[in-house]
Design a protein around this motif. Structure first.
Motif, PDB file in Angstrom:
ATOM      1  N   SER A  91      14.359  63.521  -1.378  1.00 40.52           N
ATOM      2  CA  SER A  91      15.831  63.928  -2.022  1.00 40.52           C
ATOM      3  C   SER A  91      15.836  65.154  -2.682  1.00 40.52           C
ATOM      4  CB  SER A  91      16.359  62.657  -2.499  1.00 40.52           C
ATOM      5  OG  SER A  91      16.451  61.597  -1.552  1.00 40.52           O
ATOM      6  N   SER A  95      17.601  68.321  -1.711  1.00 39.18           N
ATOM      7  CA  SER A  95      18.755  68.591  -2.290  1.00 39.18           C
ATOM      8  C   SER A  95      18.736  70.126  -2.912  1.00 39.18           C
ATOM      9  CB  SER A  95      19.095  67.626  -3.243  1.00 39.18           C
ATOM     10  OG  SER A  95      19.457  66.604  -2.621  1.00 39.18           O
ATOM     11  N   SER A  98      19.121  72.671  -0.510  1.00 34.84           N
ATOM     12  CA  SER A  98      20.745  72.851  -0.202  1.00 34.84           C
ATOM     13  C   SER A  98      21.559  73.521  -1.246  1.00 34.84           C
ATOM     14  CB  SER A  98      21.279  71.543  -0.021  1.00 34.84           C
ATOM     15  OG  SER A  98      21.523  70.879  -1.234  1.00 34.84           O
ATOM     16  N   HIS A 259      22.521  74.442   6.344  1.00 37.30           N
ATOM     17  CA  HIS A 259      21.547  73.153   5.654  1.00 37.30           C
ATOM     18  C   HIS A 259      21.790  72.314   6.844  1.00 37.30           C
ATOM     19  CE1 HIS A 259      19.294  71.443   2.784  1.00 37.30           C
ATOM     20  NE2 HIS A 259      20.186  70.130   3.007  1.00 37.30           N
ATOM     21  N   ASN A 329      21.110  60.400  -2.075  1.00 40.63           N
ATOM     22  CA  ASN A 329      20.692  61.563  -1.339  1.00 40.63           C
ATOM     23  C   ASN A 329      21.879  62.399  -0.799  1.00 40.63           C
ATOM     24  OD1 ASN A 329      18.797  63.212   0.217  1.00 40.63           O
ATOM     25  ND2 ASN A 329      19.100  62.053   1.992  1.00 40.63           N
ATOM     26  N   ASN A 331      22.799  65.663  -0.149  1.00 43.40           N
ATOM     27  CA  ASN A 331      22.861  67.232   0.033  1.00 43.40           C
ATOM     28  C   ASN A 331      23.984  67.990   0.082  1.00 43.40           C
ATOM     29  OD1 ASN A 331      20.072  66.632   2.526  1.00 43.40           O
ATOM     30  ND2 ASN A 331      20.020  66.071   0.060  1.00 43.40           N
ATOM     31  N   ILE A 365      21.607  68.939  -8.284  1.00 45.70           N
ATOM     32  CA  ILE A 365      20.763  68.023  -7.725  1.00 45.70           C
ATOM     33  C   ILE A 365      20.929  66.684  -8.369  1.00 45.70           C
ATOM     34  CG2 ILE A 365      18.374  67.295  -7.279  1.00 45.70           C
ATOM     35  CD1 ILE A 365      17.886  70.640  -7.394  1.00 45.70           C
ATOM     36  N   ASN A 414      25.899  64.814   4.314  1.00 45.40           N
ATOM     37  CA  ASN A 414      25.550  63.488   3.425  1.00 45.40           C
ATOM     38  C   ASN A 414      24.776  62.789   4.313  1.00 45.40           C
ATOM     39  OD1 ASN A 414      26.011  64.935   1.016  1.00 45.40           O
ATOM     40  ND2 ASN A 414      28.018  63.744   0.878  1.00 45.40           N
ATOM     41  N   GLY A 417      21.826  63.806   6.472  1.00 43.22           N
ATOM     42  CA  GLY A 417      20.755  63.729   5.507  1.00 43.22           C
ATOM     43  C   GLY A 417      20.115  62.448   5.496  1.00 43.22           C
TER      44      GLY A 417
END
Length: 443
Positions: A91, A95, A98, A259, A329, A331, A365, A414, A417
């Motif tokens: 993560s 992240s 991203s 991403h 998590n 992103n 993050i 999200n 991810g």
């Protein structure tokens, strides 16, 4: 009233945005006397401010409860084991990628710098007191060493940092110190054991749910708040800001697309041994649910079902990774927050050094862990980051009119991810088990 309630919230927010801009243009074209114009603005302005204050008052309890609960879930190494550590590292790395994508796009295209002098003067004047205090703090910050900054993150008195978090003249750790305290508090709770901290955890879960409800109430005021905020902005500077806002939206959507289709495809192909096209095709149901609900939490049941039945991810891994991932998590949210903070800093002509931009990356993050997986949940967190770099927190009102479509889009990232993380964890676990089996045979 019943007919109004039947209209979807995001539609009402969009209508509020359009009405605010059109009303502002009409009033501007009529050519009222300055005194009359000021009177109209004074009557309209409180509507937008009440909406913003509803959001502001949730920041401290939301960040604290969400971060503590998130770390508690991930920090219990006896329960989480190797999977939890791998998920945490995954993560943080993904992240980070991203946010760096978002920061690179903002620095390349610099949408906030294309504001007209008239618009920038208006924003500076409107937030004069906060901007002036922020400038003083920025000057102080430039003289601080890395050691000073790190020391300031650790609070002497967390309550003092909570009280001074939105005071532009406050020179302590502020919200960053509050976040650090929440992290340490969460680690301490995880280490103390569930039996001893059950009551405290229940209290924090209750606090979290109450704050989510309050954010929901604020969201109901959003159409009126957005209309009022954009009315005042349009009356003062015309429609020129809308062009800048469009550039900002396109940069966010571009970053999310990069991403989604580049970073995740690389992870799936080379680190999860999956065909990206096939993976995304089987995840269509999850993607559509995430886009329509704008909520990682609401999409969780669908994500777990699709992961187990269509993507053939083992049930224990799917349940654990997706449940934790729906909060920790995020992103898409991290990318969005990084772009938004730098964009608003450009709008207010706040020049950020490399160290300051790294701070934004770190906070984005970290804030992903403390962002509620519900529509509008990232709004208070962005305020947190804005204040920490010297941009008035009220500036969030400038982008809220377009937030709904961005919220829908980043929720897709999200949730995608999360299931990508589950596929990665599955592959690593299976590879580790296979290697251990070979070692046992050799022995």
């Amino acid at each position: 009233m019943s007919k109004v309630k039947k209209i979807a919230l995001h539609t009402r927010i969009l209508l509020g945005m359009c009405i605010g801009v059109l009303a502002g243009l009409i009033v501007k074209q009529i050519g009222f006397e300055p005194e009359t114009l000021n009177t109209i603005i004074k009557w309209v302005e409180p509507v937008g401010q009440i909406f913003l204050r509803m959001v502001f008052m949730t920041v401290i309890p939301l960040v604290f409860s969400a971060l503590v609960l998130g770390i508690t879930e991930m920090g219990d190494l006896k329960r989480v084991g190797k999977i939890g550590v791998r998920l945490l590292l995954y993560s943080l790395v993904v992240s980070g990628i991203s946010v760096f994508i978002g920061v690179a796009l903002v620095n390349t295209f610099q949408p906030g710098h294309s504001l007209t002098p008239e618009t920038r003067d208006y924003l500076t004047e409107k937030f004069h007191e906060n901007s002036e205090a922020a400038s003083v703090n920025a000057a102080i910050a430039q003289e601080r060493t890395v050691g000073d900054i790190l020391t300031n993150i650790v609070p002497k008195n967390p309550l003092a940092d909570m009280v001074g978090a939105f005071d532009p003249s406050y020179t302590g750790g502020g919200l960053l110190a509050v976040m650090f305290f929440a992290l340490i508090f969460g680690i301490g709770m995880a280490s103390a054991g569930e039996e001893k901290t059950a009551t405290l955890k229940s209290f924090l879960e209750g606090m979290y749910e109450v704050v989510i409800k309050i954010i929901g109430y604020a969201m109901q005021l959003a159409p009126y708040g957005v209309a009022a905020l954009l009315f005042n902005l349009t009356v003062n500077v015309g429609a020129s800001f809308l062009i800048v806002l469009l550039k900002y939206v396109l940069i966010v959507l571009g970053g999310l697309a990069i991403h989604q289709f580049v970073t995740y495809s690389i992870i799936l192909k080379f680190f999860a041994n999956r065909n990206p096209i096939e993976f995304f095709r089987k995840s269509t149901e999850v993607i559509l649910t995430a886009f329509s609900t704008s909520s990682s939490n609401a999409t969780l049941p669908t994500a777990i079902s699709v992961s187990i039945n269509k993507l053939k991810i083992p049930k224990p891994i799917a349940n654990f990774v997706l449940t934790i991932g729906s909060t920790a998590n995020q992103n898409g949210t991290a990318l969005f927050e990084g772009i938004t903070v730098l964009f608003l800093a450009q709008c207010f002509n706040v020049e950020l050094s490399l160290l300051s931009q790294i701070t934004v990356v770190f906070l984005s993050i970290l804030a992903g862990i403390g962002t509620a997986g519900v529509p509008g949940g990232s709004l208070p967190v962005i305020v947190t980051i804005l204040v920490s770099i010297g941009v008035p927190g009220e500036a969030i009102g400038l982008i809220y009119g377009v937030d709904r479509i961005l919220d829908m889009s980043r929720t897709v990232l999200n949730v995608t991810g999360d299931i990508t993380a589950a596929a990665y964890i599955q592959h690593v676990e299976e590879k580790t088990d296979f290697e251990n089996l070979l070692l046992d045979k050799e022995v």
